[in-house]
Scaffold this active site. Structure first.
Site, mmCIF file in Angstrom:
data_model
loop_
_atom_site.group_PDB
_atom_site.id
_atom_site.type_symbol
_atom_site.label_atom_id
_atom_site.label_comp_id
_atom_site.label_asym_id
_atom_site.label_seq_id
_atom_site.Cartn_x
_atom_site.Cartn_y
_atom_site.Cartn_z
ATOM 1 N N HIS A 166 25.552 -10.349 -40.851
ATOM 2 C CA HIS A 166 26.170 -9.754 -39.653
ATOM 3 C C HIS A 166 25.425 -10.134 -38.371
ATOM 4 O O HIS A 166 25.954 -9.987 -37.286
ATOM 5 C CB HIS A 166 26.327 -8.229 -39.798
ATOM 6 C CG HIS A 166 25.109 -7.428 -39.517
ATOM 7 N ND1 HIS A 166 25.153 -6.099 -39.166
ATOM 8 C CD2 HIS A 166 23.791 -7.755 -39.529
ATOM 9 C CE1 HIS A 166 23.922 -5.645 -38.985
ATOM 10 N NE2 HIS A 166 23.074 -6.629 -39.196
ATOM 11 N N TYR A 198 10.405 -9.870 -31.271
ATOM 12 C CA TYR A 198 9.091 -9.972 -31.914
ATOM 13 C C TYR A 198 8.031 -10.575 -30.985
ATOM 14 O O TYR A 198 6.971 -10.975 -31.445
ATOM 15 C CB TYR A 198 9.185 -10.798 -33.196
ATOM 16 C CG TYR A 198 10.079 -10.235 -34.284
ATOM 17 C CD1 TYR A 198 10.494 -8.899 -34.273
ATOM 18 C CD2 TYR A 198 10.512 -11.033 -35.348
ATOM 19 C CE1 TYR A 198 11.318 -8.396 -35.277
ATOM 20 C CE2 TYR A 198 11.329 -10.533 -36.350
ATOM 21 C CZ TYR A 198 11.728 -9.214 -36.308
ATOM 22 O OH TYR A 198 12.540 -8.711 -37.308
ATOM 23 N N GLY A 215 8.252 -17.385 -43.553
ATOM 24 C CA GLY A 215 9.018 -18.589 -43.251
ATOM 25 C C GLY A 215 10.247 -18.279 -42.427
ATOM 26 O O GLY A 215 10.581 -17.114 -42.202
ATOM 27 N N ASP A 216 10.905 -19.368 -42.024
ATOM 28 C CA ASP A 216 12.142 -19.262 -41.259
ATOM 29 C C ASP A 216 13.261 -19.721 -42.189
ATOM 30 O O ASP A 216 13.279 -20.892 -42.604
ATOM 31 C CB ASP A 216 12.022 -20.177 -40.022
ATOM 32 C CG ASP A 216 13.259 -20.130 -39.155
ATOM 33 O OD1 ASP A 216 14.360 -19.877 -39.683
ATOM 34 O OD2 ASP A 216 13.130 -20.374 -37.947
ATOM 35 N N PHE A 217 14.162 -18.795 -42.554
ATOM 36 C CA PHE A 217 15.180 -19.184 -43.542
ATOM 37 C C PHE A 217 16.193 -20.193 -43.011
ATOM 38 O O PHE A 217 16.984 -20.739 -43.775
ATOM 39 C CB PHE A 217 15.837 -17.972 -44.216
ATOM 40 C CG PHE A 217 16.491 -16.929 -43.332
ATOM 41 C CD1 PHE A 217 17.261 -17.265 -42.225
ATOM 42 C CD2 PHE A 217 16.361 -15.579 -43.653
ATOM 43 C CE1 PHE A 217 17.878 -16.297 -41.443
ATOM 44 C CE2 PHE A 217 16.973 -14.589 -42.874
ATOM 45 C CZ PHE A 217 17.721 -14.964 -41.765
ATOM 46 N N ASP A 222 10.483 -13.469 -45.052
ATOM 47 C CA ASP A 222 10.837 -13.074 -43.671
ATOM 48 C C ASP A 222 9.955 -13.847 -42.701
ATOM 49 O O ASP A 222 9.028 -14.579 -43.124
ATOM 50 C CB ASP A 222 10.695 -11.550 -43.476
ATOM 51 C CG ASP A 222 11.686 -10.988 -42.442
ATOM 52 O OD1 ASP A 222 11.668 -11.475 -41.294
ATOM 53 O OD2 ASP A 222 12.463 -10.089 -42.779
ATOM 54 N N TRP A 249 17.576 2.636 -45.701
ATOM 55 C CA TRP A 249 17.446 2.549 -47.169
ATOM 56 C C TRP A 249 16.910 3.826 -47.791
ATOM 57 O O TRP A 249 17.027 4.017 -48.998
ATOM 58 C CB TRP A 249 16.639 1.300 -47.561
ATOM 59 C CG TRP A 249 17.292 0.071 -46.971
ATOM 60 C CD1 TRP A 249 16.688 -0.938 -46.304
ATOM 61 C CD2 TRP A 249 18.704 -0.256 -46.976
ATOM 62 N NE1 TRP A 249 17.609 -1.862 -45.864
ATOM 63 C CE2 TRP A 249 18.849 -1.474 -46.270
ATOM 64 C CE3 TRP A 249 19.853 0.343 -47.486
ATOM 65 C CZ2 TRP A 249 20.107 -2.092 -46.074
ATOM 66 C CZ3 TRP A 249 21.095 -0.259 -47.290
ATOM 67 C CH2 TRP A 249 21.206 -1.453 -46.595
HETATM 68 C C1 LIG Z 1 18.978 -6.815 -39.508
HETATM 69 S S1 LIG Z 1 17.412 -7.100 -40.192
HETATM 70 C C2 LIG Z 1 17.669 -6.642 -41.885
HETATM 71 C C3 LIG Z 1 16.390 -6.395 -42.615
HETATM 72 C C4 LIG Z 1 16.565 -5.957 -44.073
HETATM 73 N N1 LIG Z 1 17.251 -6.946 -44.858
HETATM 74 C C5 LIG Z 1 17.286 -4.636 -44.128
HETATM 75 O O1 LIG Z 1 18.475 -4.591 -44.452
HETATM 76 O O2 LIG Z 1 16.631 -3.639 -43.808
HETATM 77 C C6 LIG Z 1 17.324 -8.871 -40.251
HETATM 78 C C7 LIG Z 1 16.068 -9.406 -40.896
HETATM 79 O O3 LIG Z 1 16.141 -10.839 -40.902
HETATM 80 C C8 LIG Z 1 14.887 -11.353 -40.520
HETATM 81 N N2 LIG Z 1 15.091 -12.698 -39.950
HETATM 82 C C9 LIG Z 1 15.753 -13.006 -38.813
HETATM 83 N N3 LIG Z 1 15.749 -14.335 -38.610
HETATM 84 C C10 LIG Z 1 15.062 -14.873 -39.651
HETATM 85 C C11 LIG Z 1 14.720 -16.202 -39.994
HETATM 86 N N4 LIG Z 1 15.094 -17.230 -39.225
HETATM 87 N N5 LIG Z 1 14.008 -16.416 -41.129
HETATM 88 C C12 LIG Z 1 13.622 -15.355 -41.908
HETATM 89 N N6 LIG Z 1 13.943 -14.066 -41.637
HETATM 90 C C13 LIG Z 1 14.643 -13.835 -40.505
HETATM 91 C C14 LIG Z 1 14.378 -10.364 -39.501
HETATM 92 O O4 LIG Z 1 12.994 -10.456 -39.283
HETATM 93 C C15 LIG Z 1 14.798 -9.049 -40.138
HETATM 94 O O5 LIG Z 1 13.828 -8.573 -41.023
#
Ligand SMILES: C[S@@+](CC[C@H](N)C(=O)[O-])C[C@H]1O[C@@H](n2cnc3c(N)ncnc32)[C@H](O)[C@@H]1O
Length: 345
Positions: A256, A148, A236-238, A211, A165
């Protein structure tokens, strides 16, 4: 072993050693717009006409079209001694940019990001670690920060994620009856492709997509107003910030990406924020219990190692994680490609 058996075995070897060339042939045809042109024209075209309309050399285009016929991505019929090319059902459905279930953006990401970075796979295996530091010049804490770092990176990853999806979204969101969960939070929900599927199945629900800020900013710009009232976004950052309270947390292809410790950290947070009677839905590509397959899960697991120290898991491994995180009544449904795992608080 007789020579017929040996030949069959060698055919497999030939396929494997050229697998990456097959990918590149398919993506080159996508990139040059072959499938788009044939879908739009709705008719078969000669190689000369395709080359002219796409602005390529005839000789090169003919070679590419023939290879695509060999891969059953195109069909060819002879008329007046001339080859006429058309899309197959697969290319009409999935390979043109405007196809209803287009996989173009996912293939673009694989071709541009995964393909060159596979050169670091041996290092990842030797060290048992992701190789982000070799792939990107600027040091990053994880693959998402690295990808990013540019607006284009956000866009190409988000678009690529959405492609799955359009094929499997409905199937995954209807794997369990989720009508008892009115307030949903899609953690790492990207640009909301799965949230839209959820709302179409459960029209009385609301979904908050949580996200990273860069992903949310881009996703908000793309949203159409009819979806606005039921789908909202939170940046936010989860792993660091607090997450919204909800009845159901969807984590699709999130675990994963991460090692077990990070998954546990996230699970603990989800369990705490989850309303009483609520639950968590994982959507992942699961490995068989004996780890013999499916091949797609092994391939993704290799990718996860290379990029972020993540991995694909068996249902038992997810079950152990969810139980340790305080979730109960864990149910598992394997669907055509992905699996759904539902746990209750
Ligand atoms: C593999 S993608 C899956 C996206 C969606 N859930 C899907 O299945 O299409 C992982 C997602 O986690 C988000 N992500 C990664 N680290 C994150 C964080 N620390 N906090 C929030 N979101 C995060 C990424 O931006 C991305 O949208």
């Amino acid at each position: 072993m007789d020579s017929a058996e040996e030949n069959e075995m060698l055919k497999i070897l030939f396929q494997y050693q050229h697998g990456f060339i097959i990918s590149k042939i398919m993506f080159t045809a996508c990139e040059l717009g072959v499938f788009d042109l044939l879908l739009e024209s709705g008719d078969t075209l000669s190689s000369a006409a395709i080359a002219e309309r796409l602005g390529t050399c005839h000789l090169g285009m003919e070679r590419l079209l023939e290879a695509c016929v060999g891969l059953k991505l195109l069909r060819m019929e002879r008329k007046d001694n001339e080859g006429l090319y058309g899309n197959t059902d697969l290319s009409n459905l999935c390979l043109a940019k405007s196809s209803p279930k287009s996989q173009y953006c996912y293939m673009k990401l694989q071709s541009e990001q995964l393909y060159p970075n596979l050169q670091y796979l041996a290092d990842a295996v030797r060290e048992g670690n992701a190789q982000i530091q070799s792939m990107y010049v600027t040091p990053s804490k994880d693959i998402f920060e690295a990808m990013y770092s540019s607006e284009e990176g956000v866009q190409s990853f988000s678009n690529a994620m959405d492609t799955a999806w359009s094929i499997y979204g409905q199937e995954m969101m209807s794997a369990f009856d989720l009508s008892c969960f009115p307030a949903v939070c899609d953690l790492g929900g990207g640009s909301g492709a799965l949230a839209k599927e959820y709302i179409s199945l459960y029209p009385n629900a609301t979904v908050t997509i949580f996200d990273l800020p860069k992903v949310v900013k881009r996703a908000k710009k793309q949203f159409v107003t009819s979806e606005e009232c039921q789908i909202s976004f939170q940046e936010g950052d989860f792993l660091k910030d607090s997450i919204p309270e909800a009845d159901l947390y969807i984590l699709a292809r999130i675990f994963h990406d991460w090692d077990d410790d990070t998954c546990m950290q996230l699970l603990t947070k989800v369990h705490k924020a989850c309303k009483p009677g609520g639950g968590l839905l994982l959507v992942e590509l699961t490995l068989d219990e004996d780890r013999s397959g499916p091949l797609e899960a092994h391939i993704r697991s290799i990718m996860m190692l290379l990029f972020n120290n993540g991995r694909e898991r068996t249902f038992s491994e997810y079950n152990a994680l969810l139980s340790a995180g305080g979730f109960k009544e864990i149910q598992f449904k394997k669907k055509s490609f992905y699996s759904a795992i539902l746990g209750r608080k």
